[in-house]
Design an enzyme around this catalytic site. Structure first.
Site, PDB file in Angstrom:
ATOM      1  N   LYS A 136       0.830  -1.201   0.000  1.00 20.91           N
ATOM      2  CA  LYS A 136       0.000   0.000   0.000  1.00 20.91           C
ATOM      3  C   LYS A 136       0.869   1.258   0.000  1.00 20.91           C
ATOM      4  O   LYS A 136       0.527   2.259  -0.649  1.00 20.91           O
ATOM      5  CB  LYS A 136      -0.921  -0.007   1.226  1.00 20.91           C
ATOM      6  CG  LYS A 136      -1.791   1.248   1.353  1.00 20.91           C
ATOM      7  CD  LYS A 136      -2.781   1.146   2.492  1.00 20.91           C
ATOM      8  CE  LYS A 136      -3.640   2.408   2.566  1.00 20.91           C
ATOM      9  NZ  LYS A 136      -4.704   2.307   3.591  1.00 20.91           N
ATOM     10  N   HIS A 196      -7.181 -29.406 -33.279  1.00 24.84           N
ATOM     11  CA  HIS A 196      -8.185 -28.439 -32.820  1.00 24.84           C
ATOM     12  C   HIS A 196      -9.028 -29.007 -31.678  1.00 24.84           C
ATOM     13  O   HIS A 196     -10.257 -28.911 -31.667  1.00 24.84           O
ATOM     14  CB  HIS A 196      -9.066 -27.992 -33.975  1.00 24.84           C
ATOM     15  CG  HIS A 196      -8.315 -27.319 -35.082  1.00 24.84           C
ATOM     16  ND1 HIS A 196      -7.463 -26.254 -34.869  1.00 24.84           N
ATOM     17  CD2 HIS A 196      -8.260 -27.577 -36.415  1.00 24.84           C
ATOM     18  CE1 HIS A 196      -6.935 -25.878 -36.019  1.00 24.84           C
ATOM     19  NE2 HIS A 196      -7.392 -26.662 -36.973  1.00 24.84           N
TER      20      HIS A 196
END
Length: 529
Positions: free
Chosen positions: A140, A281
């Protein structure tokens, strides 16, 4: 806020002590004061470094078996104080709080503890509290404070200090904070996932997901899509844990297809026989079992040689030289196997674009887990499809019962159908696919496409008739009408495996009887969307 800010005081508290001594020595050489806790302080002192204990800074001893040591204003004030805020500076002066410019923390090994199968209490004790609290405080306050949570960032930190005369830039601190917040988020996700699993809560009110970046990909499914590959830390053998021996880096589609191939081939135990799956695929274009890998590969390849070009090959046994030589006969993107002989590696080395992955094992197809899929505004979560059907689970519903050989092919076809996009139709003969129909909106179309592919391959192989004649056929879901079943019969199938459960089951069974087919119901569906 100043862009450059000096590092004069550091707090180090690490579980993983890799590189700790070298880091401590480098910081001390740059005039940085070192503060530390417990084992970390001991390791630094043993290396001859001067270290202040956190207990000396806080005025309180470490207590409660180390559960309480850094949760103190002297620590968090030093991390959170805004250096350019007069009131913060005044509070620091009043309470004799010295600033902490660098926090180096890596957390208790909770994920590793769970992975080892530790008991409940041991897992609880490996949940870090002070570490995440300090990390969040330092993150922070990244306007002034550097926070390092990964050993991999030690060198980057030292390089930054050298480049800026003992200072770091705001951009550097921002990036460290991002990494730090991601780490605590992943840590909390691991704890919450473990708690949900332990309590057998299938749908906790909130679910967190986490992963560690393994690779930034060149692009996603298409070149205009950015993509990256993250691993979840599980030990399940597969593409995420595999060792790549050669070839260029895997693409997004390579990873997706390789995972599909390896999960499919893992349906077949190597203790039973060799097996091969060829994927294109994300759908199988050929799957087969054989006395050897070479035999299995050739049979799988002969299902659809056209689609196999540029495909993914998965094997359930270590790759041998003969099979490697056969595979190099056409262009193949990836080969994944539990291992590979030195001779096989030498053969593949001549094909620089061919990727070879080894995994030291197969995933257990009966072990579950969760799968995730993002939709607009949400995430779908479900159990992994680990549904398994054995011979005793099958219900014969026709006048003719399948023979022993037909039952064997039916079960093989069923395992393959589980990995084919719905609507799925799979023809199998002699433990090898001979036609696969995938992803059609109509089950009839899937049956027709699979049969047509078989006809084309028969012509290419110089066969008098397609191998669907005399085959077993699997449907991943029930036949809602008899039309799909009759198309399979027209293609030459002699037996059928399907879930059953349609309102028209009686009509479908009657059609099977009239066509002279044997049919079994599984009572289980395998949609794959």
């Amino acid at each position: 806020m100043t862009d450059l800010y000096p590092v004069r005081r550091a707090l180090l508290s690490v579980s993983d002590k890799t590189g700790l001594i070298e880091l401590g020595q480098a910081l001390a050489a740059r005039g940085v004061e070192l503060i530390s806790t417990g084992g970390t302080a001991g390791a630094l002192r043993n290396a001859g470094l001067e270290v202040r204990d956190v207990s000396e800074v806080t005025g309180f001893p470490e207590m409660m078996d180390g559960r309480v040591k850094t949760l103190h204003p002297m620590v968090h004030g030093g991390l959170l104080a805004l250096r350019d805020d007069a009131s913060h500076v005044a509070a620091m002066d009043t309470h004799l709080i010295a600033p902490i410019d660098l926090l180096v923390v890596n957390l208790y090994p909770f994920e590793e503890t769970v992975a080892k199968g530790a008991d409940y209490e041991t897992c609880i004790e490996n949940i870090d509290i002070g570490g995440p609290a300090m990390i969040r405080a330092a993150s922070k306050n990244h306007a002034f404070v550097n926070v390092v949570v990964d050993v991999a960032d030690y060198d980057a930190l030292l390089a930054e200090l050298d480049a800026n005369d003992g200072q770091t830039t705001y951009a550097f601190r921002q990036n460290l904070a991002l990494t730090a917040y991601s780490r605590t988020a992943a840590y909390d996700a691991a704890v919450s996932a473990w708690m949900a699993a332990t309590l057998e809560d299938e749908a906790p009110r909130r679910r967190a997901f986490a992963g560690t970046l393994a690779q930034t990909l060149r692009y996603g499914e298409n070149p205009h899509q950015k993509a990256a590959f993250y691993v979840d830390g599980s030990a399940r053998p597969g593409v995420a844990t595999a060792l790549q021996h050669q070839g260029k880096e895997l693409s997004y589609n390579n990873i997706n297809d390789t995972d599909a191939a390896f999960e499919l081939v893992a349906e077949f135990s190597p203790e039973d026989t060799a097996a091969c799956a060829i994927i294109k695929h994300a759908n199988p274009c050929g799957v087969a079992k054989g006395a050897t890998l070479l035999e299995a590969y050739k049979s799988a390849f002969d299902c659809d040689r056209t689609s196999a070009f540029g495909g993914i090959v998965a094997l359930n046994k270590p790759l041998d030289a003969e099979t490697a030589q056969e595979i190099t006969g056409i262009f193949t993107e990836v080969v994944i196997a539990p291992g590979a002989s030195d001779e096989a590696k030498e053969i593949f080395a001549k094909k620089k674009n061919l990727r070879l992955l080894t995994t030291d094992g197969l995933p257990d197809s009966r072990i579950g887990g969760k799968t995730f899929r993002q939709v607009s505004g949400g995430i779908l979560v479900q159990d992994k499809d680990n549904g398994f059907i054995d011979l005793d689970d099958l219900k014969v519903v026709t006048k003719i019962a399948p023979t022993e050989d037909q039952m064997r092919d039916l079960l093989f076809a069923w395992k393959v159908a589980k990995h084919v996009k719905s609507n799925a139709i799979v023809y199998v003969r002699d433990q090898a696919t001979v036609g696969v129909g995938a992803g059609q909106m109509s089950r009839v179309d899937s049956a027709l496409i699979a049969a047509k592919k078989a006809e084309r391959m028969a012509e290419a192989l110089g066969l008098a008739k397609p191998l669907t004649i005399g085959s077993a056929v699997a449907s991943d879901a029930f036949f809602p009408f008899a039309d799909g079943l009759l198309e399979a019969a027209a293609a030459g199938a002699t037996c059928v495996i399907q879930p059953g459960g349609s309102m028209r089951d009686d009509e479908v069974i009657a059609a099977a009887d009239e066509a002279g087919l044997a049919m079994v119901f599984t009572g289980m569906r395998h949609f794959r969307h």
